[in-house]
Scaffold this motif. Structure first.
Motif, PDB file in Angstrom:
ATOM      1  N   VAL A  29      55.420   5.291  30.180  1.00 33.35           N
ATOM      2  CA  VAL A  29      54.597   6.426  29.769  1.00 33.35           C
ATOM      3  C   VAL A  29      53.144   6.197  30.178  1.00 33.35           C
ATOM      4  O   VAL A  29      52.508   7.072  30.780  1.00 33.35           O
ATOM      5  CB  VAL A  29      54.692   6.635  28.241  1.00 33.35           C
ATOM      6  N   VAL A  30      52.619   5.029  29.867  1.00 35.38           N
ATOM      7  CA  VAL A  30      51.213   4.724  30.133  1.00 35.38           C
ATOM      8  C   VAL A  30      50.921   4.710  31.626  1.00 35.38           C
ATOM      9  O   VAL A  30      49.982   5.360  32.113  1.00 35.38           O
ATOM     10  CB  VAL A  30      50.835   3.371  29.496  1.00 35.38           C
ATOM     11  N   VAL A  31      51.723   3.979  32.375  1.00 38.36           N
ATOM     12  CA  VAL A  31      51.473   3.834  33.814  1.00 38.36           C
ATOM     13  C   VAL A  31      51.646   5.159  34.547  1.00 38.36           C
ATOM     14  O   VAL A  31      50.832   5.524  35.407  1.00 38.36           O
ATOM     15  CB  VAL A  31      52.409   2.754  34.407  1.00 38.36           C
ATOM     16  N   TYR A  32      52.689   5.905  34.225  1.00 38.41           N
ATOM     17  CA  TYR A  32      52.896   7.197  34.882  1.00 38.41           C
ATOM     18  C   TYR A  32      51.758   8.157  34.567  1.00 38.41           C
ATOM     19  O   TYR A  32      51.300   8.897  35.441  1.00 38.41           O
ATOM     20  CB  TYR A  32      54.234   7.803  34.440  1.00 38.41           C
ATOM     21  N   HIS A  33      51.308   8.178  33.313  1.00 39.70           N
ATOM     22  CA  HIS A  33      50.204   9.060  32.945  1.00 39.70           C
ATOM     23  C   HIS A  33      48.929   8.708  33.703  1.00 39.70           C
ATOM     24  O   HIS A  33      48.235   9.587  34.208  1.00 39.70           O
ATOM     25  CB  HIS A  33      49.932   8.949  31.443  1.00 39.70           C
ATOM     26  N   ILE A  34      48.630   7.435  33.766  1.00 38.00           N
ATOM     27  CA  ILE A  34      47.327   7.009  34.282  1.00 38.00           C
ATOM     28  C   ILE A  34      47.275   7.006  35.803  1.00 38.00           C
ATOM     29  O   ILE A  34      46.271   7.437  36.395  1.00 38.00           O
ATOM     30  CB  ILE A  34      46.977   5.614  33.725  1.00 38.00           C
ATOM     31  N   TRP A  35      48.336   6.576  36.459  1.00 38.59           N
ATOM     32  CA  TRP A  35      48.248   6.374  37.901  1.00 38.59           C
ATOM     33  C   TRP A  35      49.109   7.299  38.755  1.00 38.59           C
ATOM     34  O   TRP A  35      48.770   7.558  39.909  1.00 38.59           O
ATOM     35  CB  TRP A  35      48.607   4.928  38.248  1.00 38.59           C
ATOM     36  N   PHE A  36      50.209   7.777  38.237  1.00 38.50           N
ATOM     37  CA  PHE A  36      51.151   8.478  39.108  1.00 38.50           C
ATOM     38  C   PHE A  36      51.164   9.990  38.936  1.00 38.50           C
ATOM     39  O   PHE A  36      51.963  10.679  39.572  1.00 38.50           O
ATOM     40  CB  PHE A  36      52.567   7.926  38.908  1.00 38.50           C
ATOM     41  N   ASP A  37      50.299  10.512  38.034  1.00 38.79           N
ATOM     42  CA  ASP A  37      50.184  11.964  37.882  1.00 38.79           C
ATOM     43  C   ASP A  37      51.536  12.598  37.569  1.00 38.79           C
ATOM     44  O   ASP A  37      51.853  13.686  38.043  1.00 38.79           O
ATOM     45  CB  ASP A  37      49.593  12.578  39.156  1.00 38.79           C
ATOM     46  N   ARG A  38      52.355  11.895  36.802  1.00 36.34           N
ATOM     47  CA  ARG A  38      53.693  12.382  36.469  1.00 36.34           C
ATOM     48  C   ARG A  38      54.044  12.011  35.034  1.00 36.34           C
ATOM     49  O   ARG A  38      53.397  11.167  34.416  1.00 36.34           O
ATOM     50  CB  ARG A  38      54.757  11.773  37.400  1.00 36.34           C
ATOM     51  N   VAL A  39      55.077  12.691  34.520  1.00 40.08           N
ATOM     52  CA  VAL A  39      55.650  12.329  33.225  1.00 40.08           C
ATOM     53  C   VAL A  39      56.905  11.514  33.510  1.00 40.08           C
ATOM     54  O   VAL A  39      57.699  11.865  34.385  1.00 40.08           O
ATOM     55  CB  VAL A  39      55.977  13.580  32.399  1.00 40.08           C
ATOM     56  N   SER A  40      57.110  10.413  32.785  1.00 41.41           N
ATOM     57  CA  SER A  40      58.095   9.406  33.193  1.00 41.41           C
ATOM     58  C   SER A  40      59.481   9.560  32.584  1.00 41.41           C
ATOM     59  O   SER A  40      60.453   9.049  33.122  1.00 41.41           O
ATOM     60  CB  SER A  40      57.577   8.017  32.806  1.00 41.41           C
ATOM     61  N   GLY A  41      59.589  10.222  31.449  1.00 43.04           N
ATOM     62  CA  GLY A  41      60.847  10.196  30.702  1.00 43.04           C
ATOM     63  C   GLY A  41      60.902   9.038  29.731  1.00 43.04           C
ATOM     64  O   GLY A  41      61.878   8.885  28.984  1.00 43.04           O
ATOM     65  N   GLY A  42      59.858   8.209  29.703  1.00 40.76           N
ATOM     66  CA  GLY A  42      59.824   7.085  28.783  1.00 40.76           C
ATOM     67  C   GLY A  42      59.797   7.525  27.332  1.00 40.76           C
ATOM     68  O   GLY A  42      60.343   6.844  26.455  1.00 40.76           O
ATOM     69  N   TRP A 242      71.888  -3.806  34.548  1.00 44.95           N
ATOM     70  CA  TRP A 242      70.890  -3.735  35.622  1.00 44.95           C
ATOM     71  C   TRP A 242      70.874  -2.362  36.296  1.00 44.95           C
ATOM     72  O   TRP A 242      69.813  -1.834  36.626  1.00 44.95           O
ATOM     73  CB  TRP A 242      71.162  -4.826  36.663  1.00 44.95           C
ATOM     74  N   VAL A 243      72.050  -1.800  36.488  1.00 51.23           N
ATOM     75  CA  VAL A 243      72.108  -0.450  37.074  1.00 51.23           C
ATOM     76  C   VAL A 243      71.399   0.550  36.160  1.00 51.23           C
ATOM     77  O   VAL A 243      70.628   1.405  36.609  1.00 51.23           O
ATOM     78  CB  VAL A 243      73.572  -0.015  37.315  1.00 51.23           C
ATOM     79  N   ALA A 244      71.654   0.430  34.858  1.00 46.84           N
ATOM     80  CA  ALA A 244      71.034   1.339  33.898  1.00 46.84           C
ATOM     81  C   ALA A 244      69.521   1.157  33.860  1.00 46.84           C
ATOM     82  O   ALA A 244      68.766   2.134  33.776  1.00 46.84           O
ATOM     83  CB  ALA A 244      71.632   1.116  32.513  1.00 46.84           C
ATOM     84  N   LEU A 245      69.053  -0.080  33.930  1.00 48.62           N
ATOM     85  CA  LEU A 245      67.608  -0.327  33.919  1.00 48.62           C
ATOM     86  C   LEU A 245      66.953   0.293  35.146  1.00 48.62           C
ATOM     87  O   LEU A 245      65.870   0.888  35.052  1.00 48.62           O
ATOM     88  CB  LEU A 245      67.331  -1.827  33.862  1.00 48.62           C
ATOM     89  N   ALA A 246      67.602   0.156  36.306  1.00 50.48           N
ATOM     90  CA  ALA A 246      67.061   0.771  37.526  1.00 50.48           C
ATOM     91  C   ALA A 246      66.974   2.289  37.361  1.00 50.48           C
ATOM     92  O   ALA A 246      66.009   2.923  37.809  1.00 50.48           O
ATOM     93  CB  ALA A 246      67.941   0.410  38.722  1.00 50.48           C
ATOM     94  N   ALA A 247      67.975   2.872  36.705  1.00 52.47           N
ATOM     95  CA  ALA A 247      67.968   4.327  36.486  1.00 52.47           C
ATOM     96  C   ALA A 247      66.829   4.731  35.556  1.00 52.47           C
ATOM     97  O   ALA A 247      66.161   5.745  35.769  1.00 52.47           O
ATOM     98  CB  ALA A 247      69.307   4.774  35.923  1.00 52.47           C
ATOM     99  N   VAL A 248      66.606   3.946  34.499  1.00 52.37           N
ATOM    100  CA  VAL A 248      65.525   4.246  33.565  1.00 52.37           C
ATOM    101  C   VAL A 248      64.176   4.219  34.272  1.00 52.37           C
ATOM    102  O   VAL A 248      63.345   5.124  34.129  1.00 52.37           O
ATOM    103  CB  VAL A 248      65.526   3.248  32.387  1.00 52.37           C
ATOM    104  N   LEU A 249      63.945   3.159  35.058  1.00 50.16           N
ATOM    105  CA  LEU A 249      62.642   2.978  35.699  1.00 50.16           C
ATOM    106  C   LEU A 249      62.388   3.974  36.823  1.00 50.16           C
ATOM    107  O   LEU A 249      61.249   4.349  37.084  1.00 50.16           O
ATOM    108  CB  LEU A 249      62.523   1.549  36.239  1.00 50.16           C
ATOM    109  N   SER A 250      63.437   4.420  37.492  1.00 46.51           N
ATOM    110  CA  SER A 250      63.262   5.300  38.656  1.00 46.51           C
ATOM    111  C   SER A 250      63.307   6.780  38.315  1.00 46.51           C
ATOM    112  O   SER A 250      62.934   7.615  39.137  1.00 46.51           O
ATOM    113  CB  SER A 250      64.349   5.003  39.695  1.00 46.51           C
ATOM    114  N   GLY A 251      63.751   7.118  37.090  1.00 50.55           N
ATOM    115  CA  GLY A 251      63.928   8.523  36.747  1.00 50.55           C
ATOM    116  C   GLY A 251      62.682   9.358  36.921  1.00 50.55           C
ATOM    117  O   GLY A 251      62.733  10.485  37.416  1.00 50.55           O
ATOM    118  N   GLY A 252      61.530   8.828  36.524  1.00 51.98           N
ATOM    119  CA  GLY A 252      60.286   9.580  36.631  1.00 51.98           C
ATOM    120  C   GLY A 252      59.878   9.878  38.053  1.00 51.98           C
ATOM    121  O   GLY A 252      59.170  10.858  38.316  1.00 51.98           O
ATOM    122  N   PHE A 253      60.299   9.031  39.000  1.00 52.77           N
ATOM    123  CA  PHE A 253      59.994   9.281  40.406  1.00 52.77           C
ATOM    124  C   PHE A 253      60.968  10.276  41.022  1.00 52.77           C
ATOM    125  O   PHE A 253      60.596  11.107  41.848  1.00 52.77           O
ATOM    126  CB  PHE A 253      60.044   7.966  41.206  1.00 52.77           C
TER     127      PHE A 253
END
Length: 678
Positions: A29-42, A242-253
């Motif tokens: 949430v923090v990183v997406y808000h501050i740097w990526f101009d997106r909402v992350s799903g976090g 690990w597959v699920a973690l990759a999905a969580v982290l990549s969803g916002g992109f």
């Protein structure tokens, strides 16, 4: 997955990997808000985890036969949550006073009250706020409280549902888990179906709607309920984690979270996070749980609540103060560092002492909650009262002090300077939206009740005793003319009805419009034809902020011809000038009218594009009130000692009201309605 017999009553067990997952969610949430101009799903993952852990608590109580103690639970819950909230709200109010333009204060006041009492999401839903706005510098520093409000509402509702489940299980001689599973499974299905439908028709509202989010919490509850029945081989747990973690982290992109959630698309991060939670402790150093159980990550999870509270107001206040639209690499890193420090201090010296050192009694918890509320309510009420006194003094001024549009009409002689304060004040400018007092009755809305409910209001004059009925229909640019249509209707005993849908020009439905706008226009046309008013009033052109051009609203000429065929008079008005910058912000930053005004020739074409309408619907009555907004040569932010604009394109209600009675004469001459009173 394979089913096994359920384990014996659940024992309290600490899940460090879930705390680590919570930390990753808030970091997203923090990183997406501050740097990526997106909402992350976090945030969605955060809500899922909260529901999962809440459910485990009540499962233990149910299976151990312990009393739920709902009142005690709720008081202890808010005793734990509110101290950090209060600290952040007070700090944000202080920063608002120091760094935020006065024109935005009222918005922040409203959101402070809503955040304190956990209804922020409904406030934002009603205003259909774009969570990310045009940029974070124009967003509210308290918008992120919407998710905490949803969570707080669910934390009130869920224990009641657990209690109902326990009673039904006892009466039917069934186990608690199956009964609760049926109840929360039904909530999951109903809420998900509602969420998909609402996201399709009105996504900006659905984003904040608690009803459209209940399924996310229900999913967390269902995961906790089925946990003892699930057995996954160790290798499968490692791979799935690990597959699920990759999905969580990549969803916002990969997903447009801000524009597509919370419909079925939100299943992506939630199912991925749920998989990690169900996979549990693999017992392998190669499992994702080993990484998520890393002590620094777990400790970050411990302060994740405070980190979420702090990061957004710091970001927004910084961008507002620096007049920037986004944070750079260095400033973003500084914002994150400051947020982490404040989160740690808040958790250690405010949240934890209140949570662990105060006696665990209902009375102490009630006192703590009351003190927290008063700590914000007292200074905020005092601040608002002081501003209200100033506003009341300004409103008591005479017409000669604040003539507004009467200056351009030549009714009041223009003066080069005014000693009286400008109205409306900057602090109240965001409340300058015209409206009608009464909501349309359900009977009046039939057969378009479902679509128009919440979009229809009237002035309370019964059509059976009024001289005329007029419907104002369209978007916020039609709404602003209620400032002069309302007194016109009151003076002449008209029934005035407003059908309004933000961002939706009135006309026949077109494929280019969003689905909700198409539905609204379809329903509005049906409603108007059934009501058979004397006339409708709407804005028929669209001004453009970057060019001296205005164009005819697509679909309006066809709608005008359709309604005229039903014997309904159609009255259209030209759009007001729009700008590429916020007028109030410009005034507050530059301090001068000359710096913010624009040449009239740069805002609109000399002649309104009415011919394109008259060629299709020749009987349309058309008005151009530009001369009441702009002088012969310029369009200024202040006219007749009044603020003309709320923002970059909406007129203040006070200024529009100042057009009366000039507008009344213009209306009478255009329509030929000789019964209009002077």
């Amino acid at each position: 997955m394979s089913s096994t017999a359920p384990v014996s009553p659940a024992k309290s067990s600490y899940r460090p990997e879930i705390q680590g997952l919570r930390a990753l969610a808030v970091l997203m949430v923090v990183v997406y808000h501050i740097w990526f101009d997106r909402v992350s799903g976090g945030v969605d993952v955060f809500l899922l985890i909260s529901s999962f852990l809440l459910t485990l608590t009540f499962i233990r109580k149910a299976e151990q036969g312990s009393a739920f103690g709902l009142a005690q639970y709720w008081l202890q819950l808010f005793k734990r949550l509110l101290p950090a909230v209060v600290f952040v709200l007070l700090a944000t109010l202080a920063a608002t006073y120091l760094f935020v333009p006065e024109s935005r204060w009222q918005e922040i006041f409203d959101q402070t009250w809503a955040s304190l009492f956990y209804v922020q999401n409904w406030l934002l839903a009603e205003r259909s706020v774009d969570y990310y706005a045009a940029d974070e510098g124009l967003a509210s520093p308290l918008q992120h409280f919407w998710s905490l409000s949803v969570q707080g509402q669910v934390f009130l509702l869920w224990p009641l549902l657990f209690a109902v489940s326990a009673v039904l299980a006892r009466v039917a001689h069934l186990r608690f888990r199956p009964v609760a599973g049926i109840i929360f499974g039904a909530i999951f299905c109903a809420s998900l179906a509602y969420s998909v439908a609402q996201t399709y028709t009105n996504q900006s509202y659905a984003y904040f709607d608690t009803r459209a989010r209940l399924w996310e919490f229900a999913l967390g509850t269902l995961l906790a309920l089925i946990l003892p029945y699930v057995s996954i081989p160790r290798v499968a747990r490692i791979i799935a984690g690990w597959v699920a973690l990759a999905a969580v982290l990549s969803g916002g992109f990969l997903l447009d979270v801000e524009r597509e959630f919370p419909g079925f698309v939100a299943l992506w991060p939630l199912l991925a996070a749920g998989t990690i939670m169900v996979a549990g402790n693999s017992g392998s150093r190669f499992g994702v749980d080993a990484m998520l159980s890393w002590k620094p990550l777990v400790r970050l999870g411990d302060i994740s609540y405070a980190l979420y509270l702090w990061h957004w107001p710091i970001l927004v206040i910084y961008l507002t103060f620096r007049d920037r639209s986004e944070a750079g690499p260095l400033s973003g890193a500084a914002i994150i560092a400051l947020s982490l420090v404040l989160a740690y201090l808040t958790t250690r010296f405010i949240e934890n002492p209140v949570r662990h050192r105060l006696p665990v009694t209902r009375r102490v918890a009630a006192i703590a909650v009351t003190v927290c509320c008063l700590t914000v309510a007292v200074p905020l009420s005092g601040w608002q009262f002081g501003l209200k006194v100033q506003t009341d003094r300004a409103n008591a001024q005479t017409v000669s002090d604040n003539p507004g549009a009467r200056v351009l009409a030549g009714i009041v002689e223009s003066r080069s300077s005014y000693e009286a304060p400008i109205v409306p004040s900057a602090a109240t400018i965001n409340g300058e939206w015209a409206s009608l007092a009464a909501r349309c009755s359900d009977a009046a809305l039939a057969p378009a009740e479902e679509v128009l409910n919440g979009h229809c209001s009237d002035n309370g004059i019964d059509p059976s005793v009024s001289d005329r009925t007029v419907v104002v229909v369209g978007d916020s640019h039609a709404e602003q003319w209620l400032g002069v249509m309302r007194p016109l209707a009151a003076e002449n005993n008209w029934t005035l009805v407003a059908l309004l849908y933000g961002g939706c020009d009135f006309g026949v439905p077109l494929p280019s419009q969003e689905a909700g706008c198409q539905d609204f226009n379809r329903a509005a046309l049906s409603y108007i034809e059934n009501l058979a008013p004397d006339a409708i009033f709407t804005v028929v052109t669209d001004a453009h902020p970057d060019t001296a051009e205005d164009t005819v609203v697509p679909g309006f000429p066809a709608a005008s011809r359709q309604l005229q065929g039903q014997g309904i008079e159609v009255i259209g008005i030209r759009d007001n000038p729009r700008y590429s910058f916020n007028m109030m912000s410009c005034l507050e930053e530059s301090g001068g009218i000359a710096e913010c005004g624009q040449a009239r020739s740069e805002t609109l074409t000399t002649r309104a594009p009415f011919d394109a309408i008259l060629n299709i619907a020749p009987e349309t009555v058309l008005l151009d009130a530009t001369d009441l907004i702009c002088s012969e040569f310029s369009c200024d932010p202040i006219v007749g000692n009044m603020h003309v604009y709320i923002d970059d394109n909406h007129l203040t209600e006070t200024y529009v009201e100042s057009m009366y009675p000039v507008f009344s004469d213009m209306f009478r001459q255009a329509t030929g309605w000789e019964d209009i009173r002077d």
